[in-house]
Design an enzyme around this catalytic site. Structure first.
Site, short mmCIF file in Angstrom:
data_model
loop_
_atom_site.label_atom_id
_atom_site.label_comp_id
_atom_site.label_asym_id
_atom_site.label_seq_id
_atom_site.Cartn_x
_atom_site.Cartn_y
_atom_site.Cartn_z
N GLY A 18 0.82 -1.22 0.00
CA GLY A 18 0.00 0.00 0.00
C GLY A 18 0.85 1.26 0.00
O GLY A 18 0.49 2.27 0.62
N HIS A 19 1.96 1.24 -0.73
CA HIS A 19 2.93 2.35 -0.63
C HIS A 19 2.44 3.64 -1.28
O HIS A 19 3.06 4.68 -1.11
CB HIS A 19 4.26 1.95 -1.27
CG HIS A 19 4.22 1.84 -2.76
ND1 HIS A 19 3.57 0.81 -3.40
CD2 HIS A 19 4.70 2.65 -3.73
CE1 HIS A 19 3.68 1.00 -4.70
NE2 HIS A 19 4.36 2.09 -4.93
N GLY A 24 1.10 4.50 3.63
CA GLY A 24 2.19 3.79 2.96
C GLY A 24 3.26 4.74 2.45
O GLY A 24 4.46 4.49 2.59
N SER A 114 -7.42 0.50 12.84
CA SER A 114 -8.00 1.84 12.96
C SER A 114 -8.72 1.92 14.29
O SER A 114 -9.18 0.90 14.83
CB SER A 114 -8.99 2.04 11.81
OG SER A 114 -9.93 3.03 12.15
N SER A 115 -8.87 3.15 14.80
CA SER A 115 -9.57 3.32 16.08
C SER A 115 -11.04 2.93 16.00
O SER A 115 -11.70 2.80 17.03
CB SER A 115 -9.42 4.76 16.57
OG SER A 115 -9.91 5.67 15.61
N CYS A 116 -11.56 2.72 14.78
CA CYS A 116 -12.98 2.35 14.69
C CYS A 116 -13.22 0.88 15.03
O CYS A 116 -14.36 0.43 15.01
CB CYS A 116 -13.56 2.70 13.32
SG CYS A 116 -12.99 1.66 12.00
N TYR A 143 -15.82 -1.98 7.90
CA TYR A 143 -14.37 -1.74 7.96
C TYR A 143 -13.81 -2.26 9.28
O TYR A 143 -12.76 -2.91 9.32
CB TYR A 143 -14.12 -0.23 7.82
CG TYR A 143 -12.68 0.18 7.76
CD1 TYR A 143 -11.90 -0.09 6.63
CD2 TYR A 143 -12.09 0.87 8.80
CE1 TYR A 143 -10.57 0.31 6.58
CE2 TYR A 143 -10.78 1.28 8.76
CZ TYR A 143 -10.02 1.00 7.64
OH TYR A 143 -8.71 1.40 7.58
N LYS A 147 -10.90 -5.10 10.01
CA LYS A 147 -9.67 -4.76 10.74
C LYS A 147 -9.51 -5.61 12.00
O LYS A 147 -8.40 -5.97 12.38
CB LYS A 147 -9.65 -3.27 11.07
CG LYS A 147 -9.43 -2.40 9.83
CD LYS A 147 -8.09 -2.73 9.20
CE LYS A 147 -7.76 -1.96 7.97
NZ LYS A 147 -6.48 -2.40 7.36
N HIS A 186 -12.09 11.72 4.35
CA HIS A 186 -12.33 11.90 5.78
C HIS A 186 -12.60 13.38 6.05
O HIS A 186 -12.44 14.22 5.16
CB HIS A 186 -11.12 11.43 6.58
CG HIS A 186 -10.94 9.95 6.56
ND1 HIS A 186 -10.04 9.32 5.74
CD2 HIS A 186 -11.57 8.96 7.25
CE1 HIS A 186 -10.12 8.02 5.93
NE2 HIS A 186 -11.03 7.76 6.84
N LYS A 194 -13.32 22.36 1.39
CA LYS A 194 -14.50 23.23 1.44
C LYS A 194 -14.12 24.66 1.81
O LYS A 194 -14.63 25.63 1.24
CB LYS A 194 -15.51 22.69 2.46
CG LYS A 194 -16.24 21.44 2.01
CD LYS A 194 -17.21 20.99 3.12
CE LYS A 194 -17.85 19.67 2.78
NZ LYS A 194 -18.74 19.21 3.87
N ARG A 216 -13.20 14.16 17.64
CA ARG A 216 -12.23 13.32 16.94
C ARG A 216 -10.81 13.76 17.31
O ARG A 216 -10.55 14.94 17.57
CB ARG A 216 -12.38 13.44 15.41
CG ARG A 216 -13.64 12.82 14.83
CD ARG A 216 -13.64 11.31 14.91
NE ARG A 216 -14.84 10.75 14.27
CZ ARG A 216 -16.01 10.60 14.87
NH1 ARG A 216 -16.18 10.96 16.13
NH2 ARG A 216 -17.04 10.07 14.21
O1 GFB Z 1 -13.63 11.57 9.14
P1 GFB Z 1 -14.99 11.03 8.98
O2 GFB Z 1 -15.51 10.91 7.59
O3 GFB Z 1 -15.11 9.59 9.60
O4 GFB Z 1 -16.02 11.95 9.78
P2 GFB Z 1 -15.21 8.94 11.07
C1 GFB Z 1 -15.81 12.38 11.10
C2 GFB Z 1 -16.90 13.32 11.53
O5 GFB Z 1 -16.79 14.53 10.77
C3 GFB Z 1 -18.33 12.83 11.34
C4 GFB Z 1 -18.06 14.90 10.29
O6 GFB Z 1 -19.10 13.23 12.45
C5 GFB Z 1 -18.77 13.57 10.08
O7 GFB Z 1 -20.17 13.76 9.97
N1 GFB Z 1 -17.93 15.74 9.08
C6 GFB Z 1 -18.24 17.06 9.00
C7 GFB Z 1 -17.49 15.34 7.87
N2 GFB Z 1 -18.06 17.51 7.76
C8 GFB Z 1 -17.58 16.48 7.03
C9 GFB Z 1 -17.20 16.34 5.67
O8 GFB Z 1 -17.29 17.27 4.87
N3 GFB Z 1 -16.73 15.13 5.26
C10 GFB Z 1 -16.64 14.07 6.13
N4 GFB Z 1 -16.14 12.91 5.67
N5 GFB Z 1 -17.03 14.16 7.43
C11 GFB Z 1 -14.11 7.01 9.80
C12 GFB Z 1 -14.53 5.60 9.51
O9 GFB Z 1 -15.04 7.45 10.71
O10 GFB Z 1 -12.84 7.12 10.39
C13 GFB Z 1 -13.45 4.79 8.94
O11 GFB Z 1 -15.68 5.62 8.70
C14 GFB Z 1 -12.14 4.99 9.64
O12 GFB Z 1 -13.83 3.46 8.96
C15 GFB Z 1 -11.81 6.44 9.79
O13 GFB Z 1 -12.14 4.34 10.90
C16 GFB Z 1 -10.53 6.69 10.53
O14 GFB Z 1 -14.13 9.42 11.99
O15 GFB Z 1 -16.59 9.10 11.63
#
Ligand code: GFB
Length: 321
Positions: A18-19, A24, A114-116, A143, A147, A186, A194, A216
């Protein structure tokens, strides 16, 4: 558990599976400072979901150490809408890479999770012992199950065959090489894009998904790579190790910090139709700290340098900023 170096990378063939991903590529940058030979295989050369191909590649290239940084990854929406890919591909990658590595007598392997993997309602901060003590967060259950399976397979190879396979569980990561696509990214890179787009268009506000209340923790990927190499060379135990920075904030606070780093001065709006996901997932990193490793890059520094990376690597972004 050991504080002394238990595995020397010097002169070893080290495969970073996964480099091209964010983790990676950070590992490759970090390992280039070690006196080792880095092995890589692009997706066009090796499909990690195909068992016979993985066995053949590992038998041919004979890595002595393996970092399993390959994974199907994505943010909350991608996870929630593509459970098949997140479960199937990640199960296959873990099973194939671990099994082929065991067959080829790889001396040391690190599986990344992952922490999830932890239950939705884990006591905070979340210690390694919280694994499998409760129900998972539904938006990333697929996921997380893959994991957890990889972690358990590494433990099984350790217990049944005495192999030095270990697992590390990083918190939410960000940094150079991140995915800035709004549909699959993420939260941190999504908010950065944005804020950047809103600044350029002169918009009065930018939209944050969910309530803004979830908390987070974010670790810069270069800090993560440091921790992973540290554990690879110092750690040998069945229990997985949390890798985080030990601090978290609400998504609303993060959004403001990202807006400040980007220079967007408008308002934040919240889209309650989007999921919040886990209410909080702050890792307890006392185990990692007790081994002798601590993070270095603050969130403010990391946001500034990641925005510079985004400007350099996104077509048209720099000239417009
Ligand atoms: O980072 P994220 O997508 O994943 O979202 P998780 C974290 C939080 O940010 C959630 C909010 O509460 C989202 O609703 N958020 C706010 C947003 N605005 C945005 C945006 O524009 N985009 C996104 N993506 N989120 C993931 C897992 O969970 O974390 C994976 O789904 C993995 O499996 C990863 O473990 C590290 O932190 O919720």
């Amino acid at each position: 558990m050991s504080l002394e170096p238990v595995f020397n990378l010097k002169g070893r063939r080290v495969w970073v599976a996964g480099h091209r991903g964010m983790v990676g590529s950070a590992l490759v940058r970090r390992l280039s400072r070690e006196d080792c030979e880095i092995l890589t295989a692009g997706r066009e050369d090796l499909d990690l979901t195909r068992q016979s191909d993985v066995r053949r590649w590992v038998a041919d290239r004979r890595p002595e150490a393996v970092f399993v940084a390959a994974a199907r990854v994505g943010g909350i929406l991608a996870n929630d809408t593509h459970p098949i890919e997140f479960l199937y591909e990640n199960l296959m990658i873990a099973a194939n890479v671990l099994e082929a590595s065991a067959r080829a007598n790889v001396a040391k392997l690190m599986h990344l999770g992952s922490s999830c993997i932890y239950p939705r309602h884990s006591p905070q901060p979340i210690s390694e012992g919280a694994l499998l003590t409760g129900l998972l967060e539904p938006t990333n259950e697929a996921y997380a199950i893959a994991k957890i399976a990889g972690l358990k397979l590494a433990q099984a190879y350790r217990r049944q065959e005495g192999r030095d396979f270990i697992s590390a569980m990083p918190t939410n990561l960000y940094g150079p090489g991140d995915n800035f696509d709004l549909a699959s990214s993420h939260v941190l890179p999504a908010l950065m894009r944005k804020a950047h787009d809103a600044k350029l268009s002169g918009a009065s506000d930018m939209t944050v998904w969910g309530s803004g209340a979830p908390r987070r923790e974010f670790l810069h990927v270069d800090d993560c790579a440091e921790a992973l190499v540290f554990l690879m060379t110092r750690y040998s135990d069945a229990l997985h190790v949390n890798v985080g920075c030990g601090e978290d904030q609400t998504i609303a606070t993060l959004a403001q910090e990202v807006a400040d780093a980007v220079g967007f001065q408008g308002a934040l709006g919240f889209d309650a139709s989007k999921p919040d996901g886990m209410p909080r997932k702050l890792l307890d990193i006392s185990r990692l700290r007790s081994l002798g490793w601590s993070p270095r890059i603050t969130l403010a520094e990391g946001l500034a340098s990641t925005y510079q990376w985004f400007l350099r690597h996104t077509p048209g972004a720099r000239s417009a900023a």
